[in-house]
Design a protein around this motif. Structure first.
Motif, PDB file in Angstrom:
ATOM      1  N   GLU A 164       2.053  -1.173  -2.553  1.00 30.04           N
ATOM      2  CA  GLU A 164       1.411   0.091  -2.246  1.00 30.04           C
ATOM      3  C   GLU A 164      -0.025   0.053  -2.748  1.00 30.04           C
ATOM      4  O   GLU A 164      -0.291  -0.204  -3.914  1.00 30.04           O
ATOM      5  N   ASP A 166      -2.339   2.557  -2.720  1.00 30.49           N
ATOM      6  CA  ASP A 166      -2.831   3.761  -3.364  1.00 30.49           C
ATOM      7  C   ASP A 166      -2.209   3.911  -4.755  1.00 30.49           C
ATOM      8  O   ASP A 166      -0.999   4.111  -4.891  1.00 30.49           O
ATOM      9  N   GLU A 169      -0.349   7.253  -5.450  1.00 30.58           N
ATOM     10  CA  GLU A 169       1.004   7.357  -4.892  1.00 30.58           C
ATOM     11  C   GLU A 169       2.006   6.608  -5.753  1.00 30.58           C
ATOM     12  O   GLU A 169       3.134   7.073  -5.953  1.00 30.58           O
ATOM     13  N   GLU A 172       2.695   8.718  -8.825  1.00 33.61           N
ATOM     14  CA  GLU A 172       3.536   9.874  -8.503  1.00 33.61           C
ATOM     15  C   GLU A 172       4.986   9.458  -8.287  1.00 33.61           C
ATOM     16  O   GLU A 172       5.920  10.138  -8.740  1.00 33.61           O
ATOM     17  N   GLY A 269       6.270   2.994  -0.272  1.00 33.86           N
ATOM     18  CA  GLY A 269       6.680   4.285  -0.791  1.00 33.86           C
ATOM     19  C   GLY A 269       8.034   4.321  -1.456  1.00 33.86           C
ATOM     20  O   GLY A 269       8.567   5.413  -1.724  1.00 33.86           O
TER      21      GLY A 269
END
Length: 320
Positions: A164, A166, A169, A172, A269
């Motif tokens: 990932e 980001d 993200e 989180e 994700g």
């Protein structure tokens, strides 16, 4: 500047080179100290302290790595690098390369390379050293180093997983993951795991374990929820912390001693891999280390997990 001042200015770079070659914090620190001793004792001051010290720390690290690879062949279970809280070297122009190269996934890929390929890759691809300096550091010709770099880059790219991009993200997702762990939320945990998730443990044969690897979201979520329940019996604490540039956590017992660390690999994700490190030999630099065998006798962690996993399907555990 004095030699000592030059060395202290270069210390972060030298440690970062040695750690990526060796994967051990203590061994990297020893290599840096040896570089200082040789620099301080040199009768003639070199034209470039950076080139001289980088060469010395690379050569020392290569010698240590070659002997360490023999020891690792007899290592019990999966082998992970020692967790690194903070990489001391910063370079805004190479921040992406530095962050990626210190992840556990990248360090484990480096383990597949020969010692020379590993050193050349680290110096060239991570720290952007020129081939004349690399050739001097590893004791090979420039053409040979270019070939080593090509081979190393090819091997690394072949094994690399897309992570990932980001960072927000990832953080989180980690926050939600560890929040679900704290509450033992089985459904919440399962929803955050990828279909091919693996929970892999490095105990080095020195800490209790039920298996070295758990596979699949249902099994992994059940293990994590079970650990949350059993860990609660110890009145332990969980510190969410970035480890090797990845989302992770440090687990401590009721007296604040380190029990284990977890790092999370995030892909598309979801959590793809959870690496749990409980070998006490690799945790001492994080603080006092718990006697996990004594904790296991107290809380029955291994027996408790085994009981919870009796209904797990075939192939959900490896290395039991």
């Amino acid at each position: 500047m004095t030699r000592a001042e030059e060395f202290e200015e270069l210390r972060p770079l030298l440690f970062s080179i040695a750690y990526r070659i060796l994967g051990r914090v203590g061994e990297a620190e020893d290599a840096v100290q040896e570089a200082w001793l040789r620099y301080a004792a040199a009768s003639v001051r070199p034209d470039s302290a950076r080139s001289y010290l980088s060469t010395v720390v690379t050569r020392v690290s290569l010698d240590v790595l070659r002997s360490a690879r023999v020891r690792r062949e007899a290592y019990v279970g999966p082998w992970f690098p020692e967790p690194l809280l903070t990489d001391p070297y910063e370079d805004p122009e190479r921040s992406a390369e530095l962050r990626d190269s210190v992840s556990l996934a990248a360090l484990l890929l480096l383990e597949r390379l020969s010692p020379l390929e590993r050193a050349v890759f680290v110096l060239r691809e991570v720290f952007a050293f020129g081939f004349p300096d690399i050739a001097s550091a590893v004791g090979r010709s420039e053409p040979a180093c270019r070939q080593l770099a090509v081979r190393a880059r090819r091997h690394m790219e072949a094994g690399r997983t897309r992570f990932e991009a980001d960072r927000g993200e990832r953080e989180e997702l980690a926050r939600r993951f560890f929040a679900a762990f704290r509450t033992g939320d089985l459904e919440g945990l399962t929803a955050l795991l990828s279909a091919d998730v693996a929970l892999i443990g490095d105990s080095g044969g020195k800490a209790p374990r039920v298996a070295s690897e758990f596979l699949g979201p249902e099994t992994v979520a059940r293990v994590i929820a079970g650990l949350a329940d059993l860990f609660g019996r110890l009145e332990g604490s969980l510190e969410v912390h970035e480890l090797n540039g990845q989302p992770g956590a440090i687990f401590r017992d009721g007296d604040g001693r380190v029990v284990t660390t977890w790092t999370l690999d995030v892909v598309d994700g979801r959590v793809r891999t959870i690496r749990s490190l409980s070998n006490p030999d690799k945790l001492a630099h994080l603080g006092p280390v718990a006697d996990t065998r004594a904790l296991d006798r107290e809380a029955g962690i291994a027996d408790g997990l085994a009981a919870r996993l009796d209904g797990a399907g075939p192939g959900s555990r490896a290395g039991a």
